[in-house]
Enzyme design. Sequence first.
Site, PDB file in Angstrom:
ATOM      1  N   ASN A   9       0.871  -1.178   0.000  1.00 41.00           N
ATOM      2  CA  ASN A   9       0.000   0.000   0.000  1.00 41.00           C
ATOM      3  C   ASN A   9       0.908   1.229   0.000  1.00 41.00           C
ATOM      4  OD1 ASN A   9      -1.800   2.049   0.413  1.00 41.00           O
ATOM      5  ND2 ASN A   9      -2.416   1.405   2.477  1.00 41.00           N
ATOM      6  N   LYS A  11       0.088   4.200  -0.305  1.00 35.97           N
ATOM      7  CA  LYS A  11      -0.590   5.395   0.224  1.00 35.97           C
ATOM      8  C   LYS A  11      -0.352   6.563  -0.728  1.00 35.97           C
ATOM      9  CE  LYS A  11      -0.240   3.361   4.749  1.00 35.97           C
ATOM     10  NZ  LYS A  11      -0.174   3.515   6.206  1.00 35.97           N
ATOM     11  N   HIS A  93      -9.535   1.388   5.020  1.00 39.76           N
ATOM     12  CA  HIS A  93      -8.247   1.617   5.679  1.00 39.76           C
ATOM     13  C   HIS A  93      -8.460   2.583   6.844  1.00 39.76           C
ATOM     14  CE1 HIS A  93      -4.154   2.817   6.464  1.00 39.76           C
ATOM     15  NE2 HIS A  93      -3.784   1.718   5.839  1.00 39.76           N
ATOM     16  N   GLU A  95      -6.868   5.032   7.794  1.00 36.67           N
ATOM     17  CA  GLU A  95      -6.689   6.451   7.434  1.00 36.67           C
ATOM     18  C   GLU A  95      -7.949   6.999   6.770  1.00 36.67           C
ATOM     19  OE1 GLU A  95      -3.023   5.776   5.335  1.00 36.67           O
ATOM     20  OE2 GLU A  95      -2.077   5.288   7.249  1.00 36.67           O
ATOM     21  N   GLU A 165      -5.146  -4.396  10.911  1.00 38.08           N
ATOM     22  CA  GLU A 165      -4.144  -3.346  11.047  1.00 38.08           C
ATOM     23  C   GLU A 165      -4.411  -2.554  12.322  1.00 38.08           C
ATOM     24  OE1 GLU A 165      -2.227  -2.374   7.033  1.00 38.08           O
ATOM     25  OE2 GLU A 165      -3.961  -1.048   7.207  1.00 38.08           O
ATOM     26  N   GLY A 171       2.691   2.837  10.758  1.00 32.67           N
ATOM     27  CA  GLY A 171       3.645   3.923  10.551  1.00 32.67           C
ATOM     28  C   GLY A 171       4.366   4.376  11.810  1.00 32.67           C
ATOM     29  N   SER A 206       3.698  -1.564  10.407  1.00 28.55           N
ATOM     30  CA  SER A 206       5.152  -1.574  10.568  1.00 28.55           C
ATOM     31  C   SER A 206       5.791  -2.933  10.247  1.00 28.55           C
ATOM     32  CB  SER A 206       5.543  -1.100  11.975  1.00 28.55           C
ATOM     33  OG  SER A 206       5.085   0.225  12.192  1.00 28.55           O
TER      34      SER A 206
END
Length: 244
Positions: A9, A11, A93, A95, A165, A171, A206
């Site tokens: 991904n 992003k 996701h 985000e 996730e 991240g 991560s």
Amino acid sequence: MRTPLLAANWKMNGSREFAERFFTELNLEGVKSGVVVCPSFPYLGLVADAAEKSGGFSLGAQDLSQEPKGAFTGEVSASMLLDWNTRYVIVGHSERRSLYGETSELVAKKFVAAQEAGLTPILCVGETLEEREQERTLEVVAEQLQAVADIIDSAGWKQSVIAYEPVWAIGTGKTATPDEAQAVHAFIRSQLGDLGAEVQILYGGSVKSANARELFAQADIDGALVGGASLDAGEFAEICRAAV
Ligand code: 13P
């Protein structure tokens, strides 16, 4: 037997130059898992061409509209993704959920829109740090899954991938321990009914070559959805090689 799946991904990272270089550097020799690369929309065509030339990976998108077409400025439909031979699409996701207000109900509609068009949705679920500290991880994940279960029939999970996730691991350089991740993956599988045994459940947060192998050794971890480390072709290929 579930074949492992590794999804990159990117992003909102990369550029045309980055994408071109990535595929000249990507060497998937010795990789036994399925591999998916999910670029931003403008690079779908470029990645589709690279996938067609090398044959070693599939194209994925990072999001789609729940609507089939119409006056929805800025949105991209499932049929548009299919025009570029897209096979997978990430939905929900964290985000998108936290920064763009996507509710579990909207995510469920996107999941169905993807499936009805013949795309395989990669449904992301996961708890925040606060929710984990309140010991609400399983409750949160169950709610996120239930919103989809409410609008699909029991066979609906078959053509899908789930990505666990934990938001606190995305991240941040913090990874769930293999045991922590395995516990949630097993729970997710138990929620998917009779078809649960067939569904690939990926871990994300991560993941890098240094921690991939011990995560993939867990019984219910079938690969990874990789963010930051997928921007380095060599590192991403190493992660792919860790899945056997
Ligand atoms: P990182 O691998 O950068 O933590 O991102 C994980 C992720 O969000 C993949 O979708």
